[in-house]
Design a protein around this motif. Structure first.
Motif, PDB file in Angstrom:
ATOM      1  N   SER A 354       0.963  -1.248  -0.170  1.00  0.00           N
ATOM      2  CA  SER A 354      -0.068  -0.009  -0.133  1.00  0.00           C
ATOM      3  C   SER A 354       0.872   1.237  -0.079  1.00  0.00           C
ATOM      4  CB  SER A 354      -0.860   0.059   1.355  1.00  0.00           C
ATOM      5  OG  SER A 354      -1.817   1.274   1.321  1.00  0.00           O
ATOM      6  N   LEU A 355       1.960   1.366   0.694  1.00  0.00           N
ATOM      7  CA  LEU A 355       2.936   2.406   0.614  1.00  0.00           C
ATOM      8  C   LEU A 355       3.363   2.452  -0.643  1.00  0.00           C
ATOM      9  CD1 LEU A 355       5.036   1.619   3.917  1.00  0.00           C
ATOM     10  CD2 LEU A 355       3.879   3.623   3.302  1.00  0.00           C
ATOM     11  N   VAL A 480      -8.792   0.987   2.179  1.00  0.00           N
ATOM     12  CA  VAL A 480      -7.661   1.675   1.448  1.00  0.00           C
ATOM     13  C   VAL A 480      -6.382   0.919   1.084  1.00  0.00           C
ATOM     14  CG1 VAL A 480      -5.921   3.540   1.410  1.00  0.00           C
ATOM     15  CG2 VAL A 480      -8.299   4.285   2.415  1.00  0.00           C
ATOM     16  N   ILE A 481      -6.065   0.005   2.168  1.00  0.00           N
ATOM     17  CA  ILE A 481      -4.839  -0.835   2.046  1.00  0.00           C
ATOM     18  C   ILE A 481      -5.205  -2.025   1.126  1.00  0.00           C
ATOM     19  CG2 ILE A 481      -3.453  -2.245   3.348  1.00  0.00           C
ATOM     20  CD1 ILE A 481      -3.425  -0.226   5.541  1.00  0.00           C
ATOM     21  N   ARG A 561      -0.265   4.302   7.012  1.00  0.00           N
ATOM     22  CA  ARG A 561      -0.185   2.910   6.891  1.00  0.00           C
ATOM     23  C   ARG A 561       0.479   2.091   7.493  1.00  0.00           C
ATOM     24  NH1 ARG A 561      -1.924   5.587   2.535  1.00  0.00           N
ATOM     25  NH2 ARG A 561      -3.064   4.631   0.621  1.00  0.00           N
ATOM     26  N   THR A 562       1.863   2.786   8.107  1.00  0.00           N
ATOM     27  CA  THR A 562       2.863   1.902   8.920  1.00  0.00           C
ATOM     28  C   THR A 562       2.445   2.135  10.345  1.00  0.00           C
ATOM     29  OG1 THR A 562       3.901   3.974   9.579  1.00  0.00           O
ATOM     30  CG2 THR A 562       4.557   2.752   7.705  1.00  0.00           C
ATOM     31  N   LEU A 563       1.382   2.984  10.766  1.00  0.00           N
ATOM     32  CA  LEU A 563       0.514   3.025  12.038  1.00  0.00           C
ATOM     33  C   LEU A 563      -0.432   2.095  12.080  1.00  0.00           C
ATOM     34  CD1 LEU A 563       0.414   6.827  12.630  1.00  0.00           C
ATOM     35  CD2 LEU A 563       2.253   5.386  13.420  1.00  0.00           C
ATOM     36  N   SER A 564      -0.664   1.552  11.025  1.00  0.00           N
ATOM     37  CA  SER A 564      -1.951   0.266  10.773  1.00  0.00           C
ATOM     38  C   SER A 564      -1.443  -0.881  11.196  1.00  0.00           C
ATOM     39  CB  SER A 564      -2.661   0.533   9.556  1.00  0.00           C
ATOM     40  OG  SER A 564      -3.285   1.832   9.479  1.00  0.00           O
ATOM     41  N   PHE A 578       8.309  -1.984   1.305  1.00  0.00           N
ATOM     42  CA  PHE A 578       8.064  -0.667   0.334  1.00  0.00           C
ATOM     43  C   PHE A 578       9.420  -0.509  -0.372  1.00  0.00           C
ATOM     44  CE2 PHE A 578       7.905   4.146   0.405  1.00  0.00           C
ATOM     45  CZ  PHE A 578       7.444   4.214  -0.951  1.00  0.00           C
ATOM     46  N   ALA A 579      10.622  -0.635   0.366  1.00  0.00           N
ATOM     47  CA  ALA A 579      11.599  -0.437  -0.426  1.00  0.00           C
ATOM     48  C   ALA A 579      12.022  -1.580  -1.390  1.00  0.00           C
ATOM     49  CB  ALA A 579      13.087  -0.368   0.686  1.00  0.00           C
TER      50      ALA A 579
END
Length: 801
Positions: A354-355, A480-481, A561-564, A578-579
């Motif tokens: 998602s990121l 969203v994700i 997104r990371t907080l989820s 993500f990377a």
């Protein structure tokens, strides 16, 4: 027999139609001019056709029916040629008692006479001089008195215009045409064999380089710029004037020639630029008239989507609504944690995908292939270096914020500094997301889709915005994700298919693809030079430091997104995911651009010379891909936009609810907060749609630049505040407030006086906030309260460093 039929069907689907030209011509005739004097030049001056002979001039009147004789300016030097671009013209004037060009004057035509506005005289006379005008720069090429080729340039809008003398092309042949395209100059010179001509290109960086042979002999002076990346020429198969000439385009990026169907004038004696085309003068049969014809390139009609394409798009949009409806029916709508951060139950791999989806907008889906098509892979260096920045973010920044159990990243600024800093930062973030991101992300892909497929800009904006509002408001962060996850599959699948489709259609397959790309240096990646005007490795290191490492903490869209995720460890892993996707994803989109370069170099007739470079990939999608696949990639463009839009809608709704509603409303319940957030999601989406439709009435490029400027002017200070909070123990509330205010004011000064390029505003603002904020903090007491868990340092109470 069945296998043969299936094979033929597959071949028909996979092999694009390549012979038919996508460009069409509209031609016609102008009234004949009664004169026995041989015409020297023709041009369009102040919107009207103009014809010149030795000491005589005629202008076609505004009715387009009669040629009117114009008085030649008294004492004017003899004409030696015309430079024109179809809208304005300059007259090349000869030296006394010599055919060499010694001067140039702006050419205008009043009702009864020519008007000449002389420019600075040439620094040297030029034999056989020809010229072109582009971006307020006159370029004149010819042979100097020493027999050497020269290129002269002058900035026509300078306060004191001066000619710049440059070395000419190799071989010192007399030029037959000059075309200027942005900062590039193309010169054609007859080959010593006499059967063809060579085309040379000049750029300030590389100097002169040969771009191949002209497929015939040019009509002298027939070269004119067309669109963003084409030049238009009249080309004969022989040198004799009675041989019919073909109207041909030269693609300045692929260096490929294509014949435009329909125009083949013979006996041409003079050529001038016409609107998106040319007009020409020809000898009449009785020798007492000059006949005129013209041809202009027409914009291709939109290649409308077919029934299977529409089915694919409808299925995709219905699927997005289905995901939103699933989470709406499944989740209890009484928890802000569920709506804003997915109940902190999202797997790290889904959050990482998602990121990537949120970071890869529809602008990237269209603009990156166009950039790779036009240049090479140097901008991919940013992705490679950004991975190292993301590693730092994953190890140091994300765990720090994740363990605070935030919903709004700006809550950190309240905990570390002061509630006022939090609310002001949140408000400016909301304005920036609405004004500079949502409108552009909605409008630019809608413009590209409308240009190519026939779907109007209005309907494209409404489709993308409306469906995104529905599933985001229904499903919250989980919708969203998980829609992001599907959307990445859709857009990456379509992109990979496009690459394979192009390579499949090449006669030499992968071998031809690689040899063509490598010969043209289209896969060149690293530039270690110290030229700040280029996309160098050092420039990207600087950019990643400020655009990834220091600004990631304030990016609510990405941080949410990371907080989820389920834990600090999972949050860090989402960044690693993500990377991991960023590098192969970047290669895919840059590979599309390179594949299109190879395709259009082999099949130049399949390009529309009037379309902008950014429309290259949408053109390929609509014109070359089989039915159904076109719909899939159009859905991919929708997906790229909707993934970013859904994140912005949910994040802005989160900020409005958490930073303002929950603080200002007395005793808010979880149910009321969720309902308010749903309403804000709808409101944010509708505002974004409205701004995108408003944007369609203005110059897109200038407003896009403004959006970049706005992000730098308003966002840099708060990125600096996060840096001071996380990386220092000495920074305090008064000092940070001074740093924020001073950085915004000083960056506005740089913007007002245009001291630097707008892309530097963000870095300047961050640096100013860090330096001024830290120095100002020294004048106030150090933080007395505990900073445990608020900095990257070992947990201990605040103290001087």
């Amino acid at each position: 027999m069945l296998r043969v039929l299936l094979g033929l069907l597959l071949l028909a689907v996979l092999v694009p139609v390549q012979a038919q030209s996508l460009a069409s011509l509209r031609g016609g005739k102008l009234p004949s001019l009664e004169t026995s004097a041989p015409l020297r030049d023709i041009a369009v001056v102040d919107g009207q056709p103009l014809a010149l002979s030795d000491g005589e001039a005629w202008r076609l009147d505004r009715t387009g029916k009669t040629w009117v004789r114009l008085a030649w300016p008294t004492g004017a030097a003899p004409a030696a040629g015309i430079i024109d671009d179809g809208t304005q013209a300059w007259l090349l004037t000869a030296a006394p008692d010599s055919p060499d060009v010694a001067g140039v004057a702006r050419l205008r035509a009043s009702d009864d006479r020519l008007q000449l506005q002389p420019l600075a005289p040439l620094p040297m006379p030029l034999r056989g001089a020809r010229g072109a005008w582009s971006n307020d720069t006159l370029s004149i090429a010819g042979i100097g008195a020493d027999g050497k080729a020269r290129l002269l340039q002058l900035q026509t809008n300078a306060e004191q215009p001066r000619w710049n003398t440059l070395a000419g092309w190799p071989g010192d042949g007399i030029p037959s045409s000059v075309v200027a395209r942005a900062a590039t100059v193309f010169v054609t010179v007859p080959d010593p064999s006499g059967t063809t001509e060579r085309l040379w290109r000049w750029t300030a960086d590389a100097g002169w380089s040969e771009r191949g042979q002209v497929p015939g002999r040019l009509l002298p002076g027939s070269g004119h710029a067309l669109g963003q990346a084409n030049a238009l020429y009249l080309v004969r198969d022989g040198a004799h004037a009675d041989v019919p000439a073909r109207l041909m385009t030269f693609q300045t990026i692929t260096s490929a020639w294509a014949t435009l169907p329909g125009a083949a004038p013979a006996g041409v004696i003079a050529v001038g630029a016409w609107t998106n085309g040319m007009f020409w003068a020809q000898h009449s049969a009785d020798g007492r008239h000059a006949d005129f014809g013209y041809a202009s390139v027409q914009s291709s009609k939109p290649l409308l989507l077919r029934w299977l394409d529409w089915i694919v798009i409808v299925v995709y949009l219905a699927g997005m609504i289905g995901i939103g409806l699933f989470f709406y029916l499944r989740e209890k709508r009484n928890s802000t944690s569920n709506f804003f951060v997915g109940g902190r139950s999202i797997p790290y791999w889904a959050a990482g995908v998602s990121l990537y989806a949120a970071n890869t907008s529809s602008i990237s889906f269209i603009a990156i292939p166009a950039k790779a098509f036009e240049s090479n892979w140097q901008y991919l260096t940013n992705n490679l270096i950004a991975v190292f920045g993301l590693m730092f973010v994953a190890v140091w920044i994300v765990p720090l914020l994740r363990r605070l159990d935030l919903m709004s990243v700006f809550s950190y600024l309240e905990t570390r500094f002061h509630p006022g800093i939090r609310m002001l930062a949140s408000a400016l973030c909301i304005l920036t997301q609405l004004g500079s991101r949502m409108s552009v992300i909605l409008f630019l892909p809608a413009l590209a889709i409308a240009t190519i497929t026939g779907i109007s800009v209005t309907w494209s904006v409404i489709l993308m915005g409306g469906f995104t509002i529905i599933y985001t408001a229904m499903g919250g962060m989980k919708a969203v994700i998980w829609t992001d996850f599907v959307q990445v599959i859709v857009k990456m699948g379509g992109a990979i298919f496009a690459i394979g489709f192009i390579i499949w259609g090449l006669h030499g397959g992968i071998g031809e693809f690689m040899s063509t790309a490598m010969a043209e240096h289209k896969m060149h990646l690293f530039d270690f030079s110290f030229d700040l005007t280029k996309a160098t490795v050092w420039g990207f290191l600087f950019l990643v430091l400020f655009d990834v490492v220091l600004t990631f903490p304030k990016d609510q869209v990405l941080m949410q997104r990371t907080l989820s995720t389920k834990s600090d460890k999972e949050a860090g892993r989402s960044i690693w995911m993500f990377a991991a996707i960023m590098i192969p994803g970047g290669f895919v989109f840059y590979m599309i651009g390179t594949a299109m370069f190879v395709f259009y170099k082999v099949h130049p007739e399949r390009m529309n010379p009037l379309l902008p470079i950014d429309a290259t990939f949408p053109l390929f999608i609509a014109a070359e891909l089989p039915m159904g696949v076109t719909g899939l990639i159009i859905a991919g463009i929708f997906a790229a936009a909707m993934a970013t839009l859904s994140g912005i809608m949910n994040s802005v709704a989160t900020l409005i609810s958490v930073d303002f509603y929950d603080r200002l409303v007395k005793d808010p319940t979880q149910k009321k907060s969720v309902f308010f957030a749903e309403l804000m999601t709808i409101a944010v989406g509708l505002i974004g749609i409205g701004l995108a439709l408003l944007l369609s009435r203005f110059d897109v490029h200038s407003l896009f630049d403004v959006s970049i400027e706005l992000a730098g002017l308003l966002g840099g200070g708060f990125a600096g505040a996060y840096t001071l909070g996380m990386f220092t123990r000495r920074a305090n509330s008064p000092g940070v407030a001074i740093g924020i205010g001073a950085s915004i004011c000083l960056t506005l000064v740089a913007w007002w006086f245009k001291l630097v390029h707008p892309y530097f505003y963000l870095a300047i603002s961050i640096l100013l906030c860090i330096v001024i904020g830290y120095l100002a903090s020294l004048f106030f007491p150090a933080p007395a309260r505990s900073l445990k868990g608020l900095t990257i340092y070992a947990d201990r109470a605040g103290r001087d460093e």
